[in-house]
Scaffold this motif. Sequence first.
Motif, PDB file in Angstrom:
ATOM      1  N   ASP A  65      50.729  82.778  67.126  1.00 14.25           N
ATOM      2  CA  ASP A  65      51.012  84.026  67.830  1.00 14.25           C
ATOM      3  C   ASP A  65      50.943  85.238  66.899  1.00 14.25           C
ATOM      4  O   ASP A  65      51.892  86.038  66.816  1.00 14.25           O
ATOM      5  CB  ASP A  65      52.380  83.954  68.498  1.00 14.25           C
ATOM      6  N   LYS A  70      51.521  88.515  68.747  1.00 16.93           N
ATOM      7  CA  LYS A  70      52.725  88.610  69.594  1.00 16.93           C
ATOM      8  C   LYS A  70      52.342  88.803  71.054  1.00 16.93           C
ATOM      9  O   LYS A  70      52.843  89.677  71.755  1.00 16.93           O
ATOM     10  CB  LYS A  70      53.634  89.759  69.117  1.00 16.93           C
ATOM     11  N   LYS A 121      51.806  88.384  75.012  1.00 17.03           N
ATOM     12  CA  LYS A 121      52.608  87.985  76.169  1.00 17.03           C
ATOM     13  C   LYS A 121      51.930  88.452  77.439  1.00 17.03           C
ATOM     14  O   LYS A 121      51.542  89.606  77.559  1.00 17.03           O
ATOM     15  CB  LYS A 121      54.022  88.580  76.073  1.00 17.03           C
ATOM     16  N   ASP A 122      51.753  87.523  78.395  1.00 18.78           N
ATOM     17  CA  ASP A 122      51.315  87.913  79.737  1.00 18.78           C
ATOM     18  C   ASP A 122      52.462  87.585  80.683  1.00 18.78           C
ATOM     19  O   ASP A 122      53.516  88.203  80.593  1.00 18.78           O
ATOM     20  CB  ASP A 122      49.992  87.228  80.115  1.00 18.78           C
ATOM     21  N   LYS A 175      53.898  84.779  80.445  1.00 15.49           N
ATOM     22  CA  LYS A 175      54.717  84.013  79.515  1.00 15.49           C
ATOM     23  C   LYS A 175      54.331  84.395  78.089  1.00 15.49           C
ATOM     24  O   LYS A 175      53.238  84.879  77.844  1.00 15.49           O
ATOM     25  CB  LYS A 175      54.514  82.502  79.708  1.00 15.49           C
ATOM     26  N   LYS A 176      55.210  84.128  77.165  1.00 16.15           N
ATOM     27  CA  LYS A 176      54.879  84.310  75.766  1.00 16.15           C
ATOM     28  C   LYS A 176      53.876  83.240  75.336  1.00 16.15           C
ATOM     29  O   LYS A 176      53.914  82.111  75.830  1.00 16.15           O
ATOM     30  CB  LYS A 176      56.133  84.223  74.900  1.00 16.15           C
ATOM     31  N   TYR A 177      53.006  83.615  74.412  1.00 14.91           N
ATOM     32  CA  TYR A 177      52.026  82.661  73.879  1.00 14.91           C
ATOM     33  C   TYR A 177      52.728  81.458  73.253  1.00 14.91           C
ATOM     34  O   TYR A 177      52.289  80.314  73.384  1.00 14.91           O
ATOM     35  CB  TYR A 177      51.130  83.372  72.862  1.00 14.91           C
ATOM     36  N   GLU A 184      55.447  80.114  74.181  1.00 17.76           N
ATOM     37  CA  GLU A 184      55.893  79.231  75.260  1.00 17.76           C
ATOM     38  C   GLU A 184      54.732  78.393  75.783  1.00 17.76           C
ATOM     39  O   GLU A 184      54.887  77.195  76.077  1.00 17.76           O
ATOM     40  CB  GLU A 184      56.495  80.058  76.401  1.00 17.76           C
ATOM     41  N   ARG A 185      53.566  78.999  75.897  1.00 19.74           N
ATOM     42  CA  ARG A 185      52.393  78.258  76.382  1.00 19.74           C
ATOM     43  C   ARG A 185      52.011  77.155  75.391  1.00 19.74           C
ATOM     44  O   ARG A 185      51.633  76.054  75.794  1.00 19.74           O
ATOM     45  CB  ARG A 185      51.228  79.215  76.604  1.00 19.74           C
ATOM     46  N   GLN A 193      44.702  84.725  74.014  1.00 20.82           N
ATOM     47  CA  GLN A 193      45.967  85.109  73.393  1.00 20.82           C
ATOM     48  C   GLN A 193      45.815  85.450  71.908  1.00 20.82           C
ATOM     49  O   GLN A 193      46.735  85.990  71.307  1.00 20.82           O
ATOM     50  CB  GLN A 193      46.994  83.977  73.547  1.00 20.82           C
TER      51      GLN A 193
END
Length: 282
Positions: free
Chosen positions: A80, A83, A85-86, A88-90, A92-93, A167
Amino acid sequence: MSWLDRVRNSLPFVAKRETPDNLWVKCPGCSEMLFAKEYDANLRVCPRCDHHGRIGADLRLSQLLDTGYEMLEQPEVKEDPLKFKDTKKYTERLKQARAKNPHRDAFSVGSGAIEGRRAVVGVQDFGFMGGSMGMAVGNAFCAGAQRALDRGCAYIVVTAAGGARMQEGILSLMQMPKATVMTRRLKQAGLPYIVVLTDPTTGGVTASYAMLGDIQIAEPGALIGFAGQRVIQDTIREQLPDGFQRAEYLYKHGMVDMVVHRTDLRERLALVLDYLTPKAAA
Protein backbone atom coordinates in the motif's frame (compact mmCIF):
# COMPACT_ATOMS: atom_id res chain seq x y z
CA MET A 1 -52.29 -30.73 18.72
CA SER A 2 -53.03 -31.13 15.01
CA TRP A 3 -53.00 -34.50 13.26
CA LEU A 4 -49.83 -33.51 11.41
CA ASP A 5 -47.98 -32.85 14.67
CA ARG A 6 -49.17 -36.19 16.09
CA VAL A 7 -47.95 -38.09 13.02
CA ARG A 8 -44.64 -36.23 13.02
CA ASN A 9 -44.02 -36.99 16.71
CA SER A 10 -44.94 -40.66 16.41
CA LEU A 11 -42.75 -41.53 13.39
CA PRO A 12 -39.03 -42.29 13.87
CA PHE A 13 -37.71 -39.73 11.42
CA VAL A 14 -34.05 -40.12 10.50
CA ALA A 15 -31.94 -37.07 11.19
CA LYS A 16 -31.07 -35.04 8.12
CA ARG A 17 -27.62 -35.90 6.80
CA GLU A 18 -25.12 -33.12 6.33
CA THR A 19 -24.01 -32.83 2.71
CA PRO A 20 -20.65 -31.19 1.99
CA ASP A 21 -20.93 -28.00 -0.04
CA ASN A 22 -18.08 -28.98 -2.36
CA LEU A 23 -19.39 -32.29 -3.73
CA TRP A 24 -20.56 -30.74 -7.00
CA VAL A 25 -19.20 -28.08 -9.34
CA LYS A 26 -21.19 -26.14 -11.92
CA CYS A 27 -19.35 -25.93 -15.24
CA PRO A 28 -18.96 -22.27 -16.30
CA GLY A 29 -19.22 -23.34 -19.93
CA CYS A 30 -22.27 -25.62 -20.22
CA SER A 31 -23.74 -25.15 -16.71
CA GLU A 32 -23.78 -28.91 -16.12
CA MET A 33 -23.30 -30.12 -12.56
CA LEU A 34 -20.09 -32.13 -12.28
CA PHE A 35 -18.87 -34.38 -9.50
CA ALA A 36 -16.03 -32.38 -7.91
CA LYS A 37 -13.60 -35.31 -7.60
CA GLU A 38 -14.05 -36.26 -11.25
CA TYR A 39 -13.67 -32.63 -12.29
CA ASP A 40 -10.39 -32.31 -10.37
CA ALA A 41 -9.14 -35.65 -11.70
CA ASN A 42 -9.75 -34.31 -15.22
CA LEU A 43 -7.51 -31.30 -14.46
CA ARG A 44 -10.62 -29.13 -14.06
CA VAL A 45 -11.64 -29.57 -17.66
CA CYS A 46 -15.34 -30.25 -18.21
CA PRO A 47 -15.78 -33.79 -19.64
CA ARG A 48 -18.97 -32.70 -21.42
CA CYS A 49 -18.14 -29.40 -23.14
CA ASP A 50 -14.31 -29.38 -22.72
CA HIS A 51 -14.39 -26.00 -20.97
CA HIS A 52 -11.04 -25.29 -19.29
CA GLY A 53 -11.73 -24.04 -15.77
CA ARG A 54 -9.44 -21.68 -13.91
CA ILE A 55 -6.97 -23.27 -11.50
CA GLY A 56 -4.68 -21.97 -8.76
CA ALA A 57 -0.91 -21.76 -8.69
CA ASP A 58 -0.24 -24.87 -6.60
CA LEU A 59 -2.41 -27.12 -8.74
CA ARG A 60 -0.90 -25.73 -11.94
CA LEU A 61 2.66 -26.24 -10.71
CA SER A 62 1.92 -29.80 -9.59
CA GLN A 63 0.41 -30.56 -13.00
CA LEU A 64 3.42 -29.25 -14.94
CA LEU A 65 6.49 -29.92 -12.82
CA ASP A 66 7.99 -33.23 -11.74
CA THR A 67 7.62 -34.09 -8.07
CA GLY A 68 10.19 -32.56 -5.75
CA TYR A 69 10.25 -29.08 -7.27
CA GLU A 70 11.30 -26.09 -5.16
CA MET A 71 9.05 -23.13 -4.45
CA LEU A 72 10.76 -19.75 -4.56
CA GLU A 73 9.98 -17.34 -1.76
CA GLN A 74 7.84 -14.45 -2.88
CA PRO A 75 9.83 -11.19 -2.64
CA GLU A 76 8.86 -8.72 0.05
CA VAL A 77 7.58 -5.39 -1.24
CA LYS A 78 6.22 -2.27 0.37
CA GLU A 79 2.49 -2.76 0.72
CA ASP A 80 0.00 0.00 0.00
CA PRO A 81 2.66 2.58 -0.99
CA LEU A 82 -0.03 5.00 -2.21
CA LYS A 83 -2.34 4.57 0.83
CA PHE A 84 -5.08 3.67 -1.63
CA LYS A 85 -8.69 3.44 -0.59
CA ASP A 86 -11.89 2.98 -2.58
CA THR A 87 -14.83 1.28 -0.87
CA LYS A 88 -12.19 -0.57 1.18
CA LYS A 89 -8.58 0.02 2.09
CA TYR A 90 -6.04 -1.73 -0.13
CA THR A 91 -4.59 -3.40 2.97
CA GLU A 92 -8.02 -4.89 3.71
CA ARG A 93 -8.31 -6.26 0.17
CA LEU A 94 -4.88 -7.87 0.47
CA LYS A 95 -5.85 -9.40 3.81
CA GLN A 96 -9.05 -10.84 2.34
CA ALA A 97 -7.23 -12.23 -0.71
CA ARG A 98 -4.57 -13.89 1.47
CA ALA A 99 -7.22 -15.48 3.66
CA LYS A 100 -8.50 -17.35 0.59
CA ASN A 101 -5.10 -18.13 -0.97
CA PRO A 102 -2.03 -20.03 0.29
CA HIS A 103 0.34 -17.46 -1.25
CA ARG A 104 1.04 -13.83 -0.39
CA ASP A 105 0.33 -12.55 -3.89
CA ALA A 106 -0.77 -13.48 -7.41
CA PHE A 107 2.50 -14.81 -8.86
CA SER A 108 4.24 -17.98 -7.65
CA VAL A 109 7.39 -19.63 -9.00
CA GLY A 110 8.50 -23.25 -8.91
CA SER A 111 11.98 -24.45 -9.88
CA GLY A 112 12.38 -28.04 -11.02
CA ALA A 113 11.94 -30.12 -14.14
CA ILE A 114 9.28 -31.10 -16.69
CA GLU A 115 9.65 -34.79 -17.54
CA GLY A 116 13.34 -34.49 -16.68
CA ARG A 117 13.95 -31.23 -18.58
CA ARG A 118 15.15 -28.47 -16.27
CA ALA A 119 12.75 -25.53 -16.08
CA VAL A 120 11.54 -22.68 -13.92
CA VAL A 121 7.77 -22.17 -14.02
CA GLY A 122 5.98 -19.00 -12.92
CA VAL A 123 2.20 -19.10 -12.47
CA GLN A 124 -0.21 -16.20 -12.21
CA ASP A 125 -3.28 -16.98 -10.11
CA PHE A 126 -6.49 -15.25 -11.17
CA GLY A 127 -7.98 -16.20 -7.80
CA PHE A 128 -5.78 -13.61 -6.07
CA MET A 129 -7.30 -10.20 -6.85
CA GLY A 130 -7.90 -11.23 -10.46
CA GLY A 131 -4.21 -12.04 -10.95
CA SER A 132 -3.57 -8.30 -11.11
CA MET A 133 0.00 -7.15 -11.71
CA GLY A 134 1.50 -5.10 -8.91
CA MET A 135 4.97 -4.75 -7.46
CA ALA A 136 4.85 -8.18 -5.82
CA VAL A 137 3.95 -9.82 -9.15
CA GLY A 138 6.66 -7.89 -11.00
CA ASN A 139 9.31 -8.80 -8.44
CA ALA A 140 8.27 -12.46 -8.39
CA PHE A 141 8.38 -12.59 -12.20
CA CYS A 142 11.90 -11.14 -12.21
CA ALA A 143 13.01 -13.51 -9.44
CA GLY A 144 11.82 -16.45 -11.53
CA ALA A 145 13.68 -15.16 -14.59
CA GLN A 146 16.84 -14.72 -12.52
CA ARG A 147 16.56 -18.29 -11.22
CA ALA A 148 16.29 -19.51 -14.83
CA LEU A 149 19.41 -17.48 -15.70
CA ASP A 150 21.28 -18.93 -12.73
CA ARG A 151 20.28 -22.49 -13.62
CA GLY A 152 20.78 -21.99 -17.35
CA CYS A 153 17.34 -23.35 -18.18
CA ALA A 154 14.02 -22.32 -19.74
CA TYR A 155 11.59 -19.94 -18.06
CA ILE A 156 7.92 -20.85 -18.53
CA VAL A 157 5.22 -18.41 -17.43
CA VAL A 158 1.53 -19.28 -17.16
CA THR A 159 -0.50 -16.07 -17.35
CA ALA A 160 -3.97 -15.31 -16.01
CA ALA A 161 -4.73 -11.70 -15.18
CA GLY A 162 -7.16 -8.85 -15.49
CA GLY A 163 -4.27 -6.42 -16.00
CA ALA A 164 -2.37 -4.00 -13.78
CA ARG A 165 -3.37 -3.51 -10.14
CA MET A 166 -5.11 -0.16 -9.90
CA GLN A 167 -4.41 0.20 -6.17
CA GLU A 168 -0.71 0.63 -6.98
CA GLY A 169 -1.19 3.14 -9.79
CA ILE A 170 1.91 4.01 -11.82
CA LEU A 171 3.97 1.59 -9.71
CA SER A 172 2.03 -1.32 -11.18
CA LEU A 173 2.63 -0.05 -14.73
CA MET A 174 6.36 0.12 -14.03
CA GLN A 175 6.36 -3.69 -13.77
CA MET A 176 5.77 -3.91 -17.53
CA PRO A 177 9.20 -2.58 -18.63
CA LYS A 178 10.91 -4.30 -15.70
CA ALA A 179 9.57 -7.70 -16.76
CA THR A 180 10.40 -6.93 -20.41
CA VAL A 181 14.04 -6.29 -19.48
CA MET A 182 14.24 -9.74 -17.87
CA THR A 183 12.87 -11.42 -21.00
CA ARG A 184 15.61 -9.66 -22.99
CA ARG A 185 18.24 -10.99 -20.60
CA LEU A 186 16.94 -14.52 -21.12
CA LYS A 187 17.14 -14.03 -24.87
CA GLN A 188 20.71 -12.71 -24.64
CA ALA A 189 21.65 -15.77 -22.59
CA GLY A 190 20.15 -18.06 -25.23
CA LEU A 191 17.52 -19.42 -22.83
CA PRO A 192 13.94 -20.10 -23.94
CA TYR A 193 11.13 -17.97 -22.62
CA ILE A 194 7.81 -19.76 -23.10
CA VAL A 195 4.38 -18.31 -22.31
CA VAL A 196 1.23 -20.33 -21.65
CA LEU A 197 -1.80 -18.05 -22.01
CA THR A 198 -4.82 -19.09 -19.95
CA ASP A 199 -8.25 -17.61 -19.35
CA PRO A 200 -8.21 -14.66 -18.99
CA THR A 201 -5.02 -12.84 -19.99
CA THR A 202 -5.75 -9.15 -20.51
CA GLY A 203 -4.60 -5.57 -19.93
CA GLY A 204 -1.05 -4.64 -19.00
CA VAL A 205 0.01 -8.27 -18.68
CA THR A 206 -0.89 -8.87 -22.33
CA ALA A 207 0.88 -5.63 -23.23
CA SER A 208 4.13 -6.84 -21.68
CA TYR A 209 5.52 -10.25 -20.76
CA ALA A 210 2.50 -12.31 -21.86
CA MET A 211 3.16 -11.69 -25.55
CA LEU A 212 6.97 -11.75 -25.58
CA GLY A 213 7.53 -15.49 -25.52
CA ASP A 214 9.78 -17.35 -27.93
CA ILE A 215 6.87 -19.80 -28.06
CA GLN A 216 3.29 -18.70 -27.37
CA ILE A 217 0.95 -21.49 -26.22
CA ALA A 218 -2.70 -20.98 -25.34
CA GLU A 219 -5.30 -23.15 -23.65
CA PRO A 220 -8.51 -23.79 -25.63
CA GLY A 221 -11.10 -21.04 -25.35
CA ALA A 222 -8.86 -18.70 -23.34
CA LEU A 223 -9.74 -15.00 -23.48
CA ILE A 224 -6.63 -13.11 -24.59
CA GLY A 225 -6.55 -9.38 -25.33
CA PHE A 226 -5.69 -5.90 -24.14
CA ALA A 227 -8.89 -3.83 -24.07
CA GLY A 228 -12.34 -5.32 -23.59
CA GLN A 229 -14.47 -6.27 -26.58
CA ARG A 230 -17.10 -3.66 -25.79
CA VAL A 231 -14.47 -0.89 -25.67
CA ILE A 232 -13.02 -1.99 -29.02
CA GLN A 233 -16.43 -2.31 -30.64
CA ASP A 234 -17.53 1.13 -29.43
CA THR A 235 -14.25 2.65 -30.65
CA ILE A 236 -14.18 1.22 -34.17
CA ARG A 237 -18.00 1.16 -34.43
CA GLU A 238 -18.01 -2.24 -36.10
CA GLN A 239 -19.33 -5.64 -35.12
CA LEU A 240 -16.49 -7.87 -33.97
CA PRO A 241 -16.15 -11.35 -35.56
CA ASP A 242 -17.23 -14.49 -33.74
CA GLY A 243 -14.61 -15.84 -31.37
CA PHE A 244 -12.73 -12.55 -31.29
CA GLN A 245 -9.94 -12.51 -28.64
CA ARG A 246 -10.28 -16.24 -28.05
CA ALA A 247 -7.30 -18.58 -28.27
CA GLU A 248 -8.43 -20.22 -31.51
CA TYR A 249 -8.98 -16.85 -33.21
CA LEU A 250 -5.51 -15.67 -32.19
CA TYR A 251 -3.97 -18.91 -33.44
CA LYS A 252 -5.74 -18.54 -36.79
CA HIS A 253 -4.35 -15.00 -37.15
CA GLY A 254 -0.79 -15.84 -36.09
CA MET A 255 -0.78 -14.33 -32.60
CA VAL A 256 -0.10 -17.63 -30.81
CA ASP A 257 1.92 -20.62 -32.01
CA MET A 258 -0.33 -23.40 -30.79
CA VAL A 259 -3.48 -24.15 -28.83
CA VAL A 260 -2.89 -27.08 -26.49
CA HIS A 261 -5.39 -29.00 -24.37
CA ARG A 262 -4.54 -28.97 -20.67
CA THR A 263 -4.14 -32.74 -20.53
CA ASP A 264 -1.46 -32.50 -23.25
CA LEU A 265 0.29 -29.39 -21.96
CA ARG A 266 2.98 -31.07 -19.85
CA GLU A 267 3.98 -33.43 -22.68
CA ARG A 268 3.97 -30.59 -25.22
CA LEU A 269 6.17 -28.40 -23.03
CA ALA A 270 8.66 -31.25 -22.66
CA LEU A 271 8.74 -31.62 -26.45
CA VAL A 272 9.27 -27.88 -26.95
CA LEU A 273 12.09 -27.92 -24.40
CA ASP A 274 13.72 -30.77 -26.32
CA TYR A 275 13.72 -28.62 -29.44
CA LEU A 276 14.89 -25.41 -27.78
CA THR A 277 17.30 -26.78 -25.15
CA PRO A 278 18.28 -30.30 -26.23
CA LYS A 279 21.28 -30.36 -23.90
CA ALA A 280 19.02 -29.81 -20.90
CA ALA A 281 17.06 -32.99 -21.57
CA ALA A 282 17.82 -35.81 -19.16
